[in-house]
Design an enzyme around this catalytic site. Structure first.
Site, PDB file in Angstrom:
ATOM      1  N   GLY A 122       0.822  -1.206   0.000  1.00  0.00           N
ATOM      2  CA  GLY A 122       0.000   0.000   0.000  1.00  0.00           C
ATOM      3  C   GLY A 122       0.854   1.253   0.000  1.00  0.00           C
ATOM      4  N   TYR A 123       1.448   1.557  -1.149  1.00  0.00           N
ATOM      5  CA  TYR A 123       2.264   2.771  -1.261  1.00  0.00           C
ATOM      6  C   TYR A 123       1.523   3.844  -2.062  1.00  0.00           C
ATOM      7  CZ  TYR A 123       6.321  -0.058   0.254  1.00  0.00           C
ATOM      8  OH  TYR A 123       7.183  -0.853   0.940  1.00  0.00           O
ATOM      9  N   SER A 124       1.142   3.517  -3.342  1.00  0.00           N
ATOM     10  CA  SER A 124       0.581   4.540  -4.243  1.00  0.00           C
ATOM     11  C   SER A 124      -0.779   5.037  -3.782  1.00  0.00           C
ATOM     12  CB  SER A 124       0.419   3.970  -5.645  1.00  0.00           C
ATOM     13  OG  SER A 124       1.638   3.516  -6.119  1.00  0.00           O
ATOM     14  N   SER A 156      -1.811  -4.081  -5.960  1.00  0.00           N
ATOM     15  CA  SER A 156      -1.879  -5.399  -6.593  1.00  0.00           C
ATOM     16  C   SER A 156      -2.287  -6.454  -5.573  1.00  0.00           C
ATOM     17  CB  SER A 156      -0.524  -5.786  -7.194  1.00  0.00           C
ATOM     18  OG  SER A 156      -0.166  -4.881  -8.196  1.00  0.00           O
ATOM     19  N   GLU A 241      19.563  -9.872  -4.769  1.00  0.00           N
ATOM     20  CA  GLU A 241      20.142  -9.844  -6.120  1.00  0.00           C
ATOM     21  C   GLU A 241      19.386  -8.919  -7.072  1.00  0.00           C
ATOM     22  OE1 GLU A 241      20.555 -10.811 -10.077  1.00  0.00           O
ATOM     23  OE2 GLU A 241      19.129 -12.170  -9.158  1.00  0.00           O
TER      24      GLU A 241
HETATM   25  C1  LIG Z   1       0.528  -3.324 -12.941  1.00  0.00           C
HETATM   26  C2  LIG Z   1       0.775  -2.347 -11.833  1.00  0.00           C
HETATM   27  C3  LIG Z   1       0.848  -2.796 -10.529  1.00  0.00           C
HETATM   28  C4  LIG Z   1       1.052  -1.896  -9.486  1.00  0.00           C
HETATM   29  N1  LIG Z   1       1.070  -2.389  -8.208  1.00  0.00           N
HETATM   30  C5  LIG Z   1       1.211  -1.529  -7.185  1.00  0.00           C
HETATM   31  C6  LIG Z   1       1.157  -2.009  -5.840  1.00  0.00           C
HETATM   32  O1  LIG Z   1       1.004  -3.202  -5.593  1.00  0.00           O
HETATM   33  N2  LIG Z   1       1.254  -1.119  -4.831  1.00  0.00           N
HETATM   34  C7  LIG Z   1       1.432   0.212  -5.061  1.00  0.00           C
HETATM   35  O2  LIG Z   1       1.557   0.944  -4.089  1.00  0.00           O
HETATM   36  N3  LIG Z   1       1.487   0.715  -6.323  1.00  0.00           N
HETATM   37  C8  LIG Z   1       1.367  -0.123  -7.392  1.00  0.00           C
HETATM   38  N4  LIG Z   1       1.386   0.354  -8.681  1.00  0.00           N
HETATM   39  C9  LIG Z   1       1.445   1.813  -8.896  1.00  0.00           C
HETATM   40  C10 LIG Z   1       2.729   2.291  -9.502  1.00  0.00           C
HETATM   41  O3  LIG Z   1       3.774   2.229  -8.576  1.00  0.00           O
HETATM   42  C11 LIG Z   1       2.455   3.714 -10.000  1.00  0.00           C
HETATM   43  O4  LIG Z   1       1.464   3.655 -11.010  1.00  0.00           O
HETATM   44  C12 LIG Z   1       3.699   4.361 -10.559  1.00  0.00           C
HETATM   45  O5  LIG Z   1       4.598   4.625  -9.519  1.00  0.00           O
HETATM   46  C13 LIG Z   1       3.373   5.633 -11.351  1.00  0.00           C
HETATM   47  O6  LIG Z   1       2.647   6.530 -10.562  1.00  0.00           O
HETATM   48  P1  LIG Z   1       1.278   7.224 -11.049  1.00  0.00           P
HETATM   49  O7  LIG Z   1       0.403   6.142 -11.607  1.00  0.00           O
HETATM   50  O8  LIG Z   1       0.761   8.069  -9.923  1.00  0.00           O
HETATM   51  O9  LIG Z   1       1.673   8.144 -12.265  1.00  0.00           O
HETATM   52  P2  LIG Z   1       2.275   9.661 -12.206  1.00  0.00           P
HETATM   53  O10 LIG Z   1       3.363   9.731 -11.188  1.00  0.00           O
HETATM   54  O11 LIG Z   1       1.088  10.587 -12.069  1.00  0.00           O
HETATM   55  O12 LIG Z   1       2.885   9.767 -13.628  1.00  0.00           O
HETATM   56  C14 LIG Z   1       2.108  10.046 -14.797  1.00  0.00           C
HETATM   57  C15 LIG Z   1       3.093  10.332 -15.946  1.00  0.00           C
HETATM   58  O13 LIG Z   1       3.876  11.476 -15.625  1.00  0.00           O
HETATM   59  C16 LIG Z   1       5.264  11.159 -15.683  1.00  0.00           C
HETATM   60  N5  LIG Z   1       6.013  11.866 -14.621  1.00  0.00           N
HETATM   61  C17 LIG Z   1       5.688  11.961 -13.309  1.00  0.00           C
HETATM   62  N6  LIG Z   1       6.636  12.660 -12.646  1.00  0.00           N
HETATM   63  C18 LIG Z   1       7.583  13.003 -13.566  1.00  0.00           C
HETATM   64  C19 LIG Z   1       8.830  13.715 -13.509  1.00  0.00           C
HETATM   65  N7  LIG Z   1       9.293  14.221 -12.363  1.00  0.00           N
HETATM   66  N8  LIG Z   1       9.538  13.846 -14.642  1.00  0.00           N
HETATM   67  C20 LIG Z   1       9.097  13.337 -15.822  1.00  0.00           C
HETATM   68  N9  LIG Z   1       7.935  12.662 -15.940  1.00  0.00           N
HETATM   69  C21 LIG Z   1       7.192  12.489 -14.831  1.00  0.00           C
HETATM   70  C22 LIG Z   1       5.339   9.661 -15.482  1.00  0.00           C
HETATM   71  O14 LIG Z   1       6.497   9.080 -16.059  1.00  0.00           O
HETATM   72  C23 LIG Z   1       4.075   9.186 -16.189  1.00  0.00           C
HETATM   73  O15 LIG Z   1       4.306   9.048 -17.568  1.00  0.00           O
HETATM   74  C24 LIG Z   1       1.207  -0.509  -9.752  1.00  0.00           C
HETATM   75  C25 LIG Z   1       1.153  -0.051 -11.083  1.00  0.00           C
HETATM   76  C26 LIG Z   1       0.929  -0.954 -12.101  1.00  0.00           C
HETATM   77  C27 LIG Z   1       0.868  -0.424 -13.517  1.00  0.00           C
END
Ligand SMILES: Cc1cc2nc3c(=O)[nH]c(=O)nc-3n(C[C@H](O)[C@H](O)[C@H](O)COP(=O)(O)OP(=O)(O)OC[C@H]3O[C@@H](n4cnc5c(N)ncnc54)[C@H](O)[C@@H]3O)c2cc1C
Length: 384
Positions: A122-124, A156, A241
């Site tokens: 539970g991070y995002s 997830s 690793e």
């Molecule tokens: C299949 C899947 C499983 C996942 N499972 C988990 C999970 O179990 N637990 C959990 O906590 N999270 C999970 N996530 C979430 C995932 O970690 C986030 O979706 C990811 O970190 C991107 O964050 P966001 O969706 O808020 O996009 P945003 O951060 O809003 O990004 C949107 C767009 O803006 C770009 N962007 C953002 N900041 C910048 C910057 N500083 N410079 C340039 N470009 C930038 C990004 O590259 C992206 O293209 C999962 C995601 C997926 C797809």
């Protein structure tokens, strides 16, 4: 780098191969539940689940090189995963081993190794993904509990998990440094006040969810690490690793399958494999995999010298994301018009593969974020 294995490492490789010969004779159905139960029992008996974890907590105490050998041989033979609790093994267990109290280690680690409980992460949050430290879910201390309120997203396997590793904000509102004031809690998913709503993805499945916390009471004894140190717990629990050598084996295997598909499929009246464009793209994938392998060996050399791995691993994450997308698209193209039909070829497995790209592209950090990391921390460019 010295490419020769020591006699002990060669013996270990032979042991792994002999085990795989015995467990995976031709025709084994590796998805059969009875087989999987036996597989888990046997690999656990060998201490190959949590192979790099200390022996005192039930792990294998294996070396980096042995771990690479183990994963490499398993990947070559398409063996089922080493253990059934993916997130527990990938980072929850290592975090508990590094930061947990003795009581937490005894309570949680054996169940992770035995695959008895599933963990989720539970991070995002809506609005806090790449910029994770901006998270808003709050934990307020009330005697011997934290009272948690807020929302997580993209969690997830939340619907099948018994526990969640959760980041909450416990610092006073408006703290100057946003990485301070984050605390890591281990929370049982059936605690009153937690609601899980599955999210369907574009391949039709629902493997992640939104998770809502409404006055959820979490005992202080379930805090991992000190209050306010959740960021440190999250980023530094990766002592395992990361050379990605084993991933390379998996990608090579997938490329072999793609070549096989191109051999069978027909393009302009001839096997697709004879088409120049298809051959060029297959060659491009193979070149990329080779680049990943070389990078992997460089990372491994560093680890073997006892040097910490840093931002450079983002290079392979970026390569892998591009490769998976390219291979998925190519598979659909090779199938021609059948590529648009859901289950026409091999039960639709390539269609599912092509639609599941967000898992490797976005999960664990988007390509833009990886490029920022490489630019700033590897190339020394000015900050974004
Ligand atoms: C299949 C899947 C499983 C996942 N499972 C988990 C999970 O179990 N637990 C959990 O906590 N999270 C999970 N996530 C979430 C995932 O970690 C986030 O979706 C990811 O970190 C991107 O964050 P966001 O969706 O808020 O996009 P945003 O951060 O809003 O990004 C949107 C767009 O803006 C770009 N962007 C953002 N900041 C910048 C910057 N500083 N410079 C340039 N470009 C930038 C990004 O590259 C992206 O293209 C999962 C995601 C997926 C797809």
């Amino acid at each position: 780098m010295d490419f020769q294995l020591t006699p002990e490492e060669e013996t270990f490789r032979a042991e792994v191969r002999a085990f795989l010969d015995e467990m995976l004779p031709p025709g084994t159905h590796t998805m059969d539940p009875a087989f999987l139960a036996e597989w888990h029992r046997r690999v656990r008996e060998k201490r190959w689940v949590g192979f790099s974890w200390p022996r005192e907590v039930g792990g294998g105490g294996g070396s980096i090189m042995q771990q690479v050998i183990l994963k490499e041989e398993m990947a070559k033979r398409k063996a089922p995963p080493l253990g059934t609790c993916f997130m527990g093994l990938a980072w929850v267990g290592p975090a508990i081993i590094q930061y947990g109290t003795e009581a937490q280690k005894q309570r949680f680690v054996p169940d992770i190794l035995d695959g008895k409980v599933q963990w989720c992460t539970g991070y995002s949050e809506p609005g806090s993904g790449s910029d994770l430290a901006s998270l808003q879910c709050r934990g307020v201390r009330d005697g011997e509990h934290y009272v948690v309120n807020g929302q997580k997203i993209w969690t997830s396997i939340a619907m099948w998990s018994k526990w969640i590793i959760l980041l909450v904000r416990t610092g006073p509102p408006g703290v100057e440094h946003k990485h301070d004031g984050i605390t890591c809690l281990l929370v049982e998913m059936d605690t009153p006040g937690i609601t899980v709503r599955p999210i369907r993805n574009m391949s039709g499945g629902a493997m992640f969810a939104e998770v809502f916390f409404d006055d959820v009471r979490v005992p202080v004894g379930n805090r991992l690490g000190e209050e306010g140190q959740g960021w440190k717990v999250t980023v530094s629990a990766l002592a395992h690793e990361r050379s990605s050598i084993a991933e390379v084996e998996g990608l090579l295997r997938k490329l072999d399958e793609l070549v096989e598909l191109a051999r069978r499929a027909v393009k302009n009246g001839r096997p697709a494999l004879e088409d120049d464009g298809v051959r060029r793209r297959i060659a491009r994938c193979e070149t990329r995999i080779e680049a990943m392998r070389m990078n992997g060996l460089r990372f491994l050399t560093k680890q073997l010298k006892g040097e910490p791995l840093g931002a450079e691993t983002s290079i392979n994450k970026l390569h892998r994301a591009a490769l998976e997308v390219e291979m998925g698209d190519l598979a659909l193209e090779i199938q021609g018009s059948a590529g648009h039909l859901e289950k026409e070829v091999e039960g639709g497995r390539w269609q599912r593969f092509a639609l599941n790209w967000p898992e490797v592209v976005i999960g664990g950090g988007t390509p833009n974020i990886q490029r920022n990391i490489i630019g700033e921390r590897v190339l020394g460019l000015p900050k974004d």
